[in-house]
Design an enzyme around this catalytic site. Structure first.
Site, PDB file in Angstrom:
ATOM      1  N   HIS A   5       0.830  -1.204   0.000  1.00 29.46           N
ATOM      2  CA  HIS A   5       0.000   0.000   0.000  1.00 29.46           C
ATOM      3  C   HIS A   5       0.866   1.257   0.000  1.00 29.46           C
ATOM      4  CE1 HIS A   5      -3.679   2.310   1.023  1.00 29.46           C
ATOM      5  NE2 HIS A   5      -2.826   3.087   1.670  1.00 29.46           N
ATOM      6  N   GLU A   6       1.815   1.310   0.913  1.00 26.83           N
ATOM      7  CA  GLU A   6       2.661   2.507   1.019  1.00 26.83           C
ATOM      8  C   GLU A   6       3.585   2.639  -0.185  1.00 26.83           C
ATOM      9  OE1 GLU A   6       2.046   4.754   3.078  1.00 26.83           O
ATOM     10  OE2 GLU A   6       0.695   3.627   4.371  1.00 26.83           O
TER      11      GLU A   6
ATOM     12  N   HIS B  84       1.817   4.623  -2.809  1.00 26.03           N
ATOM     13  CA  HIS B  84       1.949   6.077  -2.591  1.00 26.03           C
ATOM     14  C   HIS B  84       3.352   6.555  -2.971  1.00 26.03           C
ATOM     15  CE1 HIS B  84      -1.916   6.085  -0.740  1.00 26.03           C
ATOM     16  NE2 HIS B  84      -1.540   5.495   0.381  1.00 26.03           N
TER      17      HIS B  84
END
Length: 238
Positions: free
Chosen positions: A18-19, A22
């Site tokens: 997920h990170e 980003h």
């Protein structure tokens, strides 16, 4: 203890992916990433490469990406800051995290369908009083071959074929019993049940339970990709 470690591993993997979404979207849109951290609390290990500090923290129940100028208080008007980018680019950075989690889920389903997984067969293990299967004459150990002409091999396919019927009056089953094929016209009853996510749904029921017979299901490489995509979209719709 093993279950806890597995939980932490899976959660950490989801967080990292997920990170990373980003992170990579920020980099591609020209935003400087100051920190990429896994976990919270005291720092166990850190290293700095280019403008980014990578750290591993003690409590592995979270993580974050810290971008330059990602709050109005810190924003200084520099070109490589988050709030210096157009709203469309900021949206891309935010959306990339959950998007990669979706991609990860799809890859896992693809992998599972390809390497094989255990599943209950479409054999009848029990009959429930007051429902169509028993009334129509089905018996324990009958193997259901088709539902309205559609072939079913595993219990999940059998359930889906019955529940997805748009006209819930009866269903035509072809059954294998003692090496002979029989056809049954089985009435369907609607019943309110909780689905996998706890939502209340009205489903078509014929009143059977599965036999304790398990087989391993495997699919080809590209078929597994299609099934993985379909599973991902089905769960999203649910």
């Amino acid at each position: 203890m093993i279950a806890v470690l597995i939980f932490i591993f899976i959660l950490s993997l989801l967080i990292i992916v997920h990170e990373f979404g980003h992170f990579i979207a920020a980099r591609l849109n020209g935003v400087r990433v100051e920190q990429f951290a896994l976990g919270f609390g005291p720092c166990l290990f850190k290293i700095k490469k280019m403008d980014t500090e990578y750290s591993l923290n003690l409590i592995p129940l979270g993580g974050f990406v810290k971008m330059a100028g990602d709050s109005q208080a810190e924003y200084q008007g520099k070109i490589d800051e988050y709030f210096a980018k157009a709203p469309g680019k900021r949206f891309q950075i935010i959306f990339a995290g959950p998007l990669l989690n979706y991609v990860l889920g799809f890859i896992f389903f693809w992998f599972i369908f390809f390497i094989g997984y255990p599943s209950l067969t479409s054999k009848v293990g029990g009959l429930i009083d007051g429902y169509g299967a028993k009334e129509a004459g089905l018996q324990v150990a009958d193997k259901i071959l088709t539902v309205d002409g559609k072939r079913v091999d595993i219990w999940e396919d059998l359930q889906q074929a019955i529940r997805e019927r748009k006209i819930r009056s009866n269903v035509a089953l072809k059954v294998l019993r003692d090496n002979q094929e029989f056809k049954f016209n089985v009435p369907i009853k609607d019943k309110a049940l909780n689905d996998q996510l706890g939502a209340r749904r009205v489903l078509g029921i014929i009143g059977i339970s599965p036999f304790d017979e398990i087989i391993e299901i495997k699919h080809g490489f590209w078929e597994s990709a299609y099934l993985g995509f379909k599973k991902t979209t089905d769960l999203t719709a649910m």
